[in-house]
Design a protein around this motif. Sequence first.
Motif, PDB file in Angstrom:
ATOM      1  N   ALA A   1      -4.661   8.289  -3.382  1.00 19.85           N
ATOM      2  CA  ALA A   1      -3.494   8.437  -2.521  1.00 19.85           C
ATOM      3  C   ALA A   1      -3.891   8.468  -1.047  1.00 19.85           C
ATOM      4  CB  ALA A   1      -2.716   9.701  -2.896  1.00 19.85           C
ATOM      5  N   LYS A   2      -4.977   9.166  -0.748  1.00 23.29           N
ATOM      6  CA  LYS A   2      -5.428   9.232   0.645  1.00 23.29           C
ATOM      7  C   LYS A   2      -5.865   7.855   1.145  1.00 23.29           C
ATOM      8  CE  LYS A   2      -7.756  12.825   1.662  1.00 23.29           C
ATOM      9  NZ  LYS A   2      -8.837  13.850   1.775  1.00 23.29           N
TER      10      LYS A   2
ATOM     11  N   SER B   1       0.834  -1.207   0.000  1.00 24.12           N
ATOM     12  CA  SER B   1       0.000   0.000   0.000  1.00 24.12           C
ATOM     13  C   SER B   1       0.864   1.251   0.000  1.00 24.12           C
ATOM     14  CB  SER B   1      -0.928  -0.004   1.217  1.00 24.12           C
ATOM     15  OG  SER B   1      -1.821  -1.097   1.186  1.00 24.12           O
TER      16      SER B   1
ATOM     17  N   PHE C   1       1.093   4.013  -2.801  1.00 23.85           N
ATOM     18  CA  PHE C   1       0.876   5.409  -2.416  1.00 23.85           C
ATOM     19  C   PHE C   1       1.982   6.296  -2.979  1.00 23.85           C
ATOM     20  CE2 PHE C   1       2.279   8.664   0.651  1.00 23.85           C
ATOM     21  CZ  PHE C   1       1.229   9.552   0.534  1.00 23.85           C
TER      22      PHE C   1
ATOM     23  N   LEU D   1      -4.860   4.880   0.008  1.00 26.14           N
ATOM     24  CA  LEU D   1      -3.684   4.021   0.136  1.00 26.14           C
ATOM     25  C   LEU D   1      -2.859   4.389   1.361  1.00 26.14           C
ATOM     26  CD1 LEU D   1      -2.584   3.866  -3.607  1.00 26.14           C
ATOM     27  CD2 LEU D   1      -3.510   1.989  -2.243  1.00 26.14           C
ATOM     28  N   PHE D   2      -2.738   5.681   1.649  1.00 28.28           N
ATOM     29  CA  PHE D   2      -1.938   6.105   2.803  1.00 28.28           C
ATOM     30  C   PHE D   2      -2.549   5.617   4.115  1.00 28.28           C
ATOM     31  CE2 PHE D   2      -1.161   9.287   6.141  1.00 28.28           C
ATOM     32  CZ  PHE D   2       0.214   9.201   6.233  1.00 28.28           C
TER      33      PHE D   2
ATOM     34  N   THR E   1       1.379   6.592  -6.750  1.00 32.78           N
ATOM     35  CA  THR E   1       0.203   7.424  -7.010  1.00 32.78           C
ATOM     36  C   THR E   1       0.486   8.891  -6.718  1.00 32.78           C
ATOM     37  OG1 THR E   1      -1.228   5.549  -6.427  1.00 32.78           O
ATOM     38  CG2 THR E   1      -2.238   7.721  -6.470  1.00 32.78           C
ATOM     39  N   SER E   2       1.233   9.175  -5.649  1.00 29.85           N
ATOM     40  CA  SER E   2       1.578  10.568  -5.332  1.00 29.85           C
ATOM     41  C   SER E   2       2.480  11.160  -6.411  1.00 29.85           C
ATOM     42  CB  SER E   2       2.272  10.622  -3.968  1.00 29.85           C
ATOM     43  OG  SER E   2       1.419  10.139  -2.945  1.00 29.85           O
TER      44      SER E   2
END
Length: 388
Positions: A268-269, A35, A39, A271-272, A42-43
């Motif tokens: 992103a949120k 994850s 992330f 996954l984080f 994705t970021s």
Amino acid sequence: MSSREQAAAAILAQVALAADGAVLGLALAYIAVRSFLKFASTSSALRKIDDAPSVRVSDLRSLLSSSTDEAEPSDGKLVIVRGNVDMKSAVDGNWKSLRPNVLVSHESGEKGVVLQRTQTYIYNEWRGFFGWTSDLRAVFGRSWKEQESTSLRTVPFILVENGQWPQSDYVIINLVGSRHPLPLTTVYHQLQPINASPYTFLQALFGHEYPVGLLDEEKILPLGKDISAVGICSSNNGIPEIKSCKDLPYFLSDMTKDQMVVDLAFRAKILFWSGIVLGSVSVGILGYAVLRNWNRWKAWRQYRRFQRSSRDASDDVDAQVTADEEAGDVPDGELCVICLLRRRRSAFVPCGHLVCCQRCALSVERELTPKCPVCRQTIRNSVRIYGS
């Protein structure tokens, strides 16, 4: 839930909770690491798309010329272009343009530049009279047969601005090496039943899967559709051409730049926080497993020390008793029946036979199934007998 699914779930639960949940903790830790890696990617994609300019088709030539003047790398520039789909043969400017290079749907007759046809077989399974074979397949694998076949056809196409004609400004879409999903539109969708055959009866009799329907779908990228192209744009003989970027999750999409930014920010949120939650849970489970196994190891070590100390104490007692007994001569009728060296001092319980010295009696008690050497009756322990 069927019995097979319950058995599989029970086995998976036992494996996951093995070693006080250490396996489950390691699995969650692996998912948490994945994850965080997703992330990070994705970021990075979010930053690239947010910094990429969103331009019209008519502005590409000036953008590429300015990039060349600024001595930027010749491999192109990341841009987001929005336009309408059109066939490339419309702007070729030769005799081939008299015969449009376009794909036509077999079922609906609509025209497009990408045509994807998918046929999916729907299977039914009856356990039959020999249904145990399906149980084996459920354990070792569902089915080795290909249940879906897909064919994809494409023709060269371009993006133009607002469907203008003639298309003086356009950008060529290069699909070579792209594995990104395409914004296709479903134009045909039908489920067709499959007639049974004698072979189908044999398949059902032995519990094998057999097809009962065929789902036929056709999807196209129609002419005139308004889409966005995200990729590396470069000049090919003075004509703008855009290619996909492997680091980005989009190439051709229905979304605009703002919608892509919102979608990537949401991903992103998710996954984080998923990585944070799963990582915390895995650390807790692994910590609990380590603490439990550490306590078990300490208890086992303490038990071994206790056994060693009790064995040493019994050896000291035996040595003292042996020294006392060997101080004088022992008559033949009072010698231990096992070692024939020391005096008989221990009586077995419950048979009561006084036939062994204390050391040999202790060795008999430590056996896996202790039995009296005279009557062969199972004994529980021995009692030290003291003479007057």
